[in-house]
Design a protein around this motif. Structure first.
Motif, PDB file in Angstrom:
ATOM      1  N   ASP A  45       0.850  -1.186   0.000  1.00  0.00           N
ATOM      2  CA  ASP A  45       0.000   0.000   0.000  1.00  0.00           C
ATOM      3  C   ASP A  45       0.892   1.246   0.000  1.00  0.00           C
ATOM      4  OD1 ASP A  45      -2.187  -1.686   0.267  1.00  0.00           O
ATOM      5  OD2 ASP A  45      -2.263  -1.494   2.451  1.00  0.00           O
ATOM      6  N   PHE A  65      -8.650  -1.771  -2.981  1.00  0.00           N
ATOM      7  CA  PHE A  65      -9.288  -2.245  -1.750  1.00  0.00           C
ATOM      8  C   PHE A  65      -9.701  -1.090  -0.836  1.00  0.00           C
ATOM      9  CE2 PHE A  65      -7.086  -6.084  -3.197  1.00  0.00           C
ATOM     10  CZ  PHE A  65      -8.125  -7.004  -3.127  1.00  0.00           C
ATOM     11  N   ALA A  68     -13.293  -1.451   0.453  1.00  0.00           N
ATOM     12  CA  ALA A  68     -13.456  -2.474   1.502  1.00  0.00           C
ATOM     13  C   ALA A  68     -13.177  -1.867   2.876  1.00  0.00           C
ATOM     14  CB  ALA A  68     -12.507  -3.645   1.249  1.00  0.00           C
ATOM     15  N   LYS A 102      -4.959   1.641  -1.075  1.00  0.00           N
ATOM     16  CA  LYS A 102      -5.050   0.268  -0.556  1.00  0.00           C
ATOM     17  C   LYS A 102      -4.959  -0.716  -1.715  1.00  0.00           C
ATOM     18  CE  LYS A 102      -5.509  -2.213   2.976  1.00  0.00           C
ATOM     19  NZ  LYS A 102      -4.237  -2.319   3.660  1.00  0.00           N
ATOM     20  N   PRO A 105      -5.184  -6.790  -0.106  1.00  0.00           N
ATOM     21  CA  PRO A 105      -6.474  -7.183   0.465  1.00  0.00           C
ATOM     22  C   PRO A 105      -6.484  -6.967   1.977  1.00  0.00           C
ATOM     23  CG  PRO A 105      -5.297  -9.090  -0.448  1.00  0.00           C
ATOM     24  CD  PRO A 105      -4.498  -7.884  -0.790  1.00  0.00           C
ATOM     25  N   VAL A 106      -7.676  -6.713   2.502  1.00  0.00           N
ATOM     26  CA  VAL A 106      -7.833  -6.334   3.908  1.00  0.00           C
ATOM     27  C   VAL A 106      -7.956  -7.600   4.777  1.00  0.00           C
ATOM     28  CG1 VAL A 106      -9.410  -5.127   5.484  1.00  0.00           C
ATOM     29  CG2 VAL A 106      -8.924  -4.173   3.226  1.00  0.00           C
ATOM     30  N   GLY A 185      -9.833 -14.329  -1.573  1.00  0.00           N
ATOM     31  CA  GLY A 185     -11.011 -13.512  -1.262  1.00  0.00           C
ATOM     32  C   GLY A 185     -11.751 -13.996  -0.024  1.00  0.00           C
ATOM     33  N   HIS A 187     -12.143 -14.399   4.110  1.00  0.00           N
ATOM     34  CA  HIS A 187     -11.732 -13.665   5.313  1.00  0.00           C
ATOM     35  C   HIS A 187     -11.542 -14.629   6.462  1.00  0.00           C
ATOM     36  CE1 HIS A 187     -12.001  -9.297   4.519  1.00  0.00           C
ATOM     37  NE2 HIS A 187     -12.437  -9.815   3.388  1.00  0.00           N
ATOM     38  N   TRP A 289      -7.003 -12.722  -6.004  1.00  0.00           N
ATOM     39  CA  TRP A 289      -6.024 -11.635  -6.088  1.00  0.00           C
ATOM     40  C   TRP A 289      -4.633 -12.266  -6.110  1.00  0.00           C
ATOM     41  CZ3 TRP A 289      -2.132 -10.162  -2.597  1.00  0.00           C
ATOM     42  CH2 TRP A 289      -1.552  -8.906  -2.841  1.00  0.00           C
TER      43      TRP A 289
END
Ligand code: C5P
Length: 302
Positions: A45, A65, A68, A102, A105-106, A185, A187, A289
């Motif tokens: 980032d 992102f 998100a 961003k 991915p979070v 993808g 979490h 991703w």
């Protein structure tokens, strides 16, 4: 990097990768004791900072992102880092405009939020021309998250304690390797993965010193592990599919999950091989991703 006049200070927030991660125990407060070798990827980032009126702290979110994170409301780690730094400096009137681009991915095991927080601390110290002594800065970082102290330096390091003990390592043999990062993808909340480990702690097996030659490093890493990989797969079986795809991709010489997942990484002999591997994985799994690149080579001079 071209400088936006509204944001004169820019700090990279590189992805953190746990090349191995051993969970060796649990403290009374529930935090786990770790033995990990951490490296940083060129992929990451960007945190930028610019002046704002007294006491104002604003954050713009950009990048793939960004949306998100926007869904999380105001309590993200960049703003918490900024508020924490102001409080530690005892100067609530300091103001800043921040922009977080961003790319990572979070909540993905690659320290995105932690690296963003660390980059925000570095950026604001530069913008405000202030310094915290290293003890205060480390305490502030640890209060923001267990991975934030290692992200402050953003150099290859051994991590111990709960993340509070960080010892940079001479990473010359690592520097030429490539990294491909793949996230399906899914979490995986970190506390749930630690809980699923259920107290099955492993031994520390610190890779010290790091072999000089890249082949020696890869061989030594192959004999180590990420103790959170099995519990993560138990919670989220697609992690096993990510690892299988990485292992079957040309140029990937070692595949492992990072942190508490769900992102996995492949080590490649060089940056070009990692770029090719990422392109191949994006072709095979367009909904995932995947990013390839080299190791992070250090921050731009202030
Ligand atoms: O510190 P951070 O916010 O990144 O940690 C998120 C959660 O992960 C903690 O609340 C804890 O449940 C777990 N954790 C842990 N041991 C660590 C780091 C994180 O148990 N060393």
């Amino acid at each position: 990097m071209s400088i936006d006049p509204g944001f004169p200070v820019a700090e990279a927030a590189p992805a953190k990768v746990n090349l191995y991660l051993h969970v060796t125990g649990r403290r009374d407060d529930g935090y786990h004791l770790l033995d990990s070798l951490v490296a940083f990827a060129e992929t990451g980032d960007l945190v930028e900072a610019g002046p704002a009126g007294p006491g104002v702290l604003d954050l713009d979110l950009a990048g793939p992102f960004g949306p998100a994170l926007a869904a999380d409301g105001g309590d993200n780690l960049v703003l918490r880092a900024a508020r924490g730094l102001r409080a530690a400096l005892g100067e609530p009137a300091l103001g800043a405009r921040l922009r977080l681009t961003k790319v990572l991915p979070v909540a993905a095991g690659i320290g995105g939020g932690s690296s963003d927080a660390a980059a925000a601390l570095r950026a604001l110290c530069r913008l405000w021309r202030r310094e915290l002594d290293s003890v205060q800065l480390s305490a502030l970082a640890l209060g923001l998250g267990a991975d934030v102290p290692v992200c402050l330096g953003a150099v290859p390091a051994h991590m111990a304690g709960i993340g509070d003990r960080v010892e940079p390592v001479a990473g010359a043999g690592l520097a030429g390797l490539g990294l491909v990062l793949v996230n399906p993808g899914a979490h995986l909340p970190t506390p749930a993965v630690f809980r699923a480990l259920g107290g099955r702690f492993g031994a520390a097996d610190r890779l010290d010193p790091l072999p000089d030659a890249p082949a020696g490093i890869i061989e030594a890493l192959a004999g180590r592990r990420n103790d959170l990989e099995a519990p993560a797969i138990g919670q989220c079986p697609i992690v096993a599919d990510v690892l299988a795809l990485l292992r079957g991709t040309d140029g990937v010489v070692l595949a492992r999950m990072s942190g508490s997942g769900a992102t996995c990484f492949g080590l490649c002999p060089d940056r070009a091989a990692a770029l090719r591997a990422a392109a191949e994985i994006r072709r095979m799994r367009p909904a995932w991703w995947a990013a390839g690149g080299g190791m992070y080579k250090g921050r731009e001079a202030p």
